[in-house]
Each structure stands twice: as structure tokens, then as C-alpha cells.
Enzyme design. Structure first.
Site, PDB file in Angstrom:
ATOM      1  N   GLY A 111      31.805 -23.039 -20.035  1.00  0.00           N
ATOM      2  CA  GLY A 111      30.889 -24.174 -19.903  1.00  0.00           C
ATOM      3  C   GLY A 111      29.665 -24.120 -20.498  1.00  0.00           C
ATOM      4  O   GLY A 111      29.468 -23.185 -21.172  1.00  0.00           O
ATOM      5  N   PRO A 112      29.046 -24.988 -20.685  1.00  0.00           N
ATOM      6  CA  PRO A 112      27.670 -25.089 -21.337  1.00  0.00           C
ATOM      7  C   PRO A 112      26.718 -24.128 -20.972  1.00  0.00           C
ATOM      8  O   PRO A 112      26.869 -23.489 -19.841  1.00  0.00           O
ATOM      9  CB  PRO A 112      27.024 -26.519 -21.209  1.00  0.00           C
ATOM     10  CG  PRO A 112      27.908 -27.357 -20.058  1.00  0.00           C
ATOM     11  CD  PRO A 112      29.071 -26.149 -19.679  1.00  0.00           C
ATOM     12  N   THR A 118      26.720 -15.969 -15.978  1.00  0.00           N
ATOM     13  CA  THR A 118      26.365 -14.662 -15.892  1.00  0.00           C
ATOM     14  C   THR A 118      26.129 -14.357 -14.262  1.00  0.00           C
ATOM     15  O   THR A 118      26.733 -13.421 -13.718  1.00  0.00           O
ATOM     16  CB  THR A 118      25.088 -14.428 -16.730  1.00  0.00           C
ATOM     17  OG1 THR A 118      25.361 -14.821 -17.929  1.00  0.00           O
ATOM     18  CG2 THR A 118      24.975 -12.922 -16.591  1.00  0.00           C
ATOM     19  N   GLU A 338       7.450 -47.697 -29.193  1.00  0.00           N
ATOM     20  CA  GLU A 338       7.977 -47.123 -27.888  1.00  0.00           C
ATOM     21  C   GLU A 338       7.946 -48.381 -26.942  1.00  0.00           C
ATOM     22  O   GLU A 338       9.173 -48.456 -26.205  1.00  0.00           O
ATOM     23  CB  GLU A 338       7.010 -46.219 -27.171  1.00  0.00           C
ATOM     24  CG  GLU A 338       7.032 -44.598 -28.063  1.00  0.00           C
ATOM     25  CD  GLU A 338       8.288 -44.144 -28.154  1.00  0.00           C
ATOM     26  OE1 GLU A 338       9.229 -44.303 -27.495  1.00  0.00           O
ATOM     27  OE2 GLU A 338       8.504 -43.172 -29.048  1.00  0.00           O
TER      28      GLU A 338
END
Ligand code: ATP
Length: 397
Positions: A111-112, A118, A338
């Protein structure tokens, strides 16, 4: 020093010495001096190596015994469920061997980055009351052939001795970034990696159900497709568990976990924050809560407020505010650009723009924040065309 420069040096020095000898210069004192310097370097390197190993040892000790439980991992309900089921093999080993089922040797978490792989491995050690020994694939990468393989041997030995010392029946070895050593072997130059991988395969083949302490290997990668098929074949890493980016519910539960030790204003709605943090990983969500608390401290307040969380989301998404000086003309161009995106977005999806900012952050000089999107796994042609139009809206402006 880069590897190639070492090799150039190794080639260049003998040539230089031969050349000096050819010129009639006495090279014996040079060789003696070089040998002394070399010996000194080797001694320092060995000491460094010992220090590094001691560091790694310290890190492992810090890692275990793992205290983390599955309840402390937010979201990932399916992955946690699958992992628990797989771990029951380790716990109910007697029943399993009675039925002639071979032991589970390896679980691969894919997975990413930052999605909690962990954490899962640590929780697995807690769930099975095992010793937890962790290493990263990059720790086994050395220039010298055989060193990585030796480290793999040490890792398994370390796990076994620690389990015996701590009187536990099992040990979990966690190897992060397994793709560094477990990449496909395609012949050619990667001899050192091959030996390390071969050693890992040999150690895995040497795991038996009857043996105590029982060993279980958990490895993590975000590039499963790169792994050597020998690692993935039945009897090795044959359980694959996908640890995905969290959905809205998962994000909310991760935020709740990381908000536990932070003073939040009662008005804060973490569901809304989870919605705003669309596409964030667990690590990013942890960072949002942390940054929000930092902003609160900067404001000399004692409770995290909504605006702190909004600023933290912006920071994690775009990077820290930069003090890039822009002149009037540049500001005008950024504003028009923007607004081009924003007008297009409003035309196509009314009410979808939540904020237009001209403050430079990270690599961006300005940006448009859109209202939280629904979780979406499939996109229609119309949706993608709208996205393209919004992206081009900036250029048109
Ligand atoms: P990488 O692939 O980069 O090694 P990873 O998937 O192993 O990442 P972790 O090291 O487990 O990620 O997570 C990093 C940090 O992100 C954790 O220490 C924790 O603070 C936070 N985190 C990630 N996922 C979760 C989660 N599901 N619940 C709670 N915290 C999480």
C-alpha cells in the site's frame, strides 16, 4: 562517496604508481604510507560499523516488545481483520499442525506510504505476544558482496535469541521496503542484492512449525509488482494484505486517535475535517493534528480551533507558506490565473469552490481549494472532461 568515484580511484591509483615507478621514483614509501592509511581507515570503518550495528540494535530494542494494539490503528478495518485471521495461524499452531497445515511464513503488506503498515506489524507482534524485530530493506544494501546476506542471518538469529531470552514462543520479523532487496533478479550486475535475497529465501525455507520460537516474517512495500516471483510463491510471502488510503470513515477515526492527547475546542467537528482532508494518508492526518496544535501554540491559545485545523490542512497539502516576494504584476497574473480555475469550477459545478488564495505555499504561488469531494473510485467521461476544463481555465485566465 558515490560508488563510481571509489571505483575510479581503485583503477587510477595503481596506474599512477606504475607511472611513477616508470619515471624512476621510489614508490615503496608511498605504498607503505598508503597501507598505513588504508589500515587506519578499515579500523575506523569497522568501529563505525559496530556503532551503526549498535544503533540498529538500540532501535530494535526500542521497537520491541511492541505495545501497540490494533485498536490504536484507525480505519483499515478489512486489513486488520485479514491480518488477525492470518495471525491466528501462529497462535493456534498446534491445531494447525494436527491438520497437516503448513505454517504461515510470510505476510506481505502492500500500500501507499504512511498508511500504517509499520503500525500493523507492531500490532501483530502485540496480538501474538511475539518479540518484534524490525529492519528496513535499505539496511541490507552494502557495496561488499556477502555483507547484506550476513545481516539477514543476524536478523533471524537476533529474533530467535531475543524470543528465548524474553521467554516468548514466537518472534515477528518486520522488513520495511522489502523491494530494495527483493526486486526481480534479472542476472546482470546486482550480485550483492541476489545474495541478500537468496539468504532471505533460505532463512524462510528454514522456518518450521515444530520449532520454538516460531518465526513469522512481515514485509511491507508499495511496489509489489517489482518483487521477485520467488518471494511471492506459496510457502513464502503468500498472504498479501492491501493497506489502502483511508476513506472518510477511516480518516475520521485516525483523526480521533491523534486528537486524544490534544485539547480540541468543543465546536470542532472531526467529521468535517475528515471530509476536508480528502485523499490524505494516516501519516498526513497525524501531521494535520500536530500542525494544528503548533498553530494553536503560536496563537498563545489553549484549545485547537477550526481555523488552526484549516491552516494545518493547507500546510500538509501544499507545504509551508513561503516568503517569496512577488511584485504587483506577478500577483495580478497569479490572481487572474487562479480566478480562471475558480470561475470554470463554479460554472461547471456551482458552489464547489471553497477558497481562492494568493499566498505562496510550497511550490505554488496561489491555489484554489475545492469543497470536499465524495469518495469516488470510478470516474465518468463527463467528470474527467470537467476536470480538464477546470485545469485549462487557469491558462485561459
Ligand atoms: P512507509 O511505507 O512510508 O513505511 P507505513 O505505511 O509503514 O509507511 P507507518 O510508519 O505505519 O506507515 O505510519 C506512519 C505514521 O502515520 C504513524 O506513526 C502514525 O502516526 C500515522 N498513521 C498512519 N496510518 C495510521 C492509522 N491507520 N492510524 C493511526 N495512525 C496512523
Amino acid at each position: 562517496m558515490p560508488k563510481w568515484s571509489k571505483e575510479v580511484l581503485i583503477g587510477f591509483v595503481p596506474v599512477l604508481l606504475i607511472f611513477l615507478a616508470f619515471l624512476g621514483i621510489n614508490i615503496v614509501p608511498i605504498i607503505v604510507a598508503a597501507a598505513m592509511v588504508g589500515a587506519l581507515l578499515v579500523i575506523t570503518h569497522m568501529r563505525g560499523g559496530i556503532a551503526v550495528n549498535a544503533g540498529a540494535e538500540k532501535k530494535r530494542k526500542k521497537n520491541g516488545p511492541a505495545k501497540l494494539t490494533f485498536e490504536e490503528i484507525g480505519g483499515q478495518d478489512n486489513a486488520k481483520q485479514e491480518l488477525r485471521e492470518a495471525l491466528d495461524f501462529l497462535i493456534r499452531h498446534e491445531e494447525i499442525s494436527k491438520f497437516g497445515i503448513r505454517p504461515l511464513k510470510g505476510i506481505l503488506l502492500t500500500g501507499p506510504p504512511g498508511t500504517g503498515k509499520t503500525l500493523m506489524a507492531k500490532a501483530a507482534a502485540h496480538y501474538t505476544n511475539s518479540v518484534f524485530v524490525a529492519a528496513s530493506g535499505s539496511e541490507f544494501v552494502e557495496m561488499y558482496v556477502g555483507v547484506g546476506a550476513g545481516r539477514i542471518r543476524d536478523l533471524f538469529k537476533d529474533a530467535r535469541t531475543r524470543a528465548v531470552k524474553e521467554n516468548r514462543e514466537s518472534a515477528i520479523i518486520f522488513i520495511d521496503e522489502i523491494d530494495v532487496i527483493g526486486g526481480k533478479r534479472e542476472g546482470g550486475q546486482q550480485r550483492e542484492y541476489d545474495q541478500t535475497l537468496n539468504q532471505l529465501l533460505t532463512e524462510m525455507d528454514g522456518i518450521y512449525n515444530s520449532e520454538t520460537p516460531r518465526i513469522l516474517l512481515i514485509a511491507a512495500t508499495n511496489r509489489k509488482e517489482m518483487l521477485d516471483p520467488a518471494l511471492l510463491r506459496p510457502g513464502r510471502f503468500d498472504r498479501h494484505i492491501q493497506v489502502d488510503m483511508p476513506d472518510k470513515k477511516g480518516r475520521k477515526s485516525i483523526l480521533e486517535l491523534h486528537a486524544k492527547n490534544k485539547p480540541l475546542h468543543p465546536d470542532i467537528n472531526l467529521e468535517k475535517v475528515a471530509e476536508e482532508a480528502y485523499g490524505f494518508s494516516g501519516a498526513q492526518l497525524e501531521s494535520v493534528m500536530n500542525e494544528a496544535a503548533i498553530y494553536m501554540m503560536r496563537d498563545n491559545l489553549t484549545q485547537v480551533e477550526d481555523r488552526h485545523l484549516a491552516m494545518a490542512i493547507d500546510k500538509v497539502m501544499m507545504g509551508e507558506k513561503t516568503d517569496r516576494e512577488t511584485n504587483h504584476e506577478e500577483k495580478k497574473r497569479v490572481a487572474i490565473h487562479e480566478l480562471g480555475h475558480a470561475i470554470m469550477a463554479e460554472l461547471l459545478r456551482p458552489g464547489s469552490v471553497s477558497q481562492v488564495t494568493l499566498t505562496p505555499r510550497g511550490q505554488a504561488l496561489g491555489y484554489v481549494r475545492h469543497n470536499p469531494q465524495q469518495e469516488q473510485y470510478l470516474y465518468t467521461k463527463d467528470y474527467l472532461e470537467e476536470q480538464i476544463m477546470i485545469a485549462l481555465g487557469g491558462a485561459a485566465g
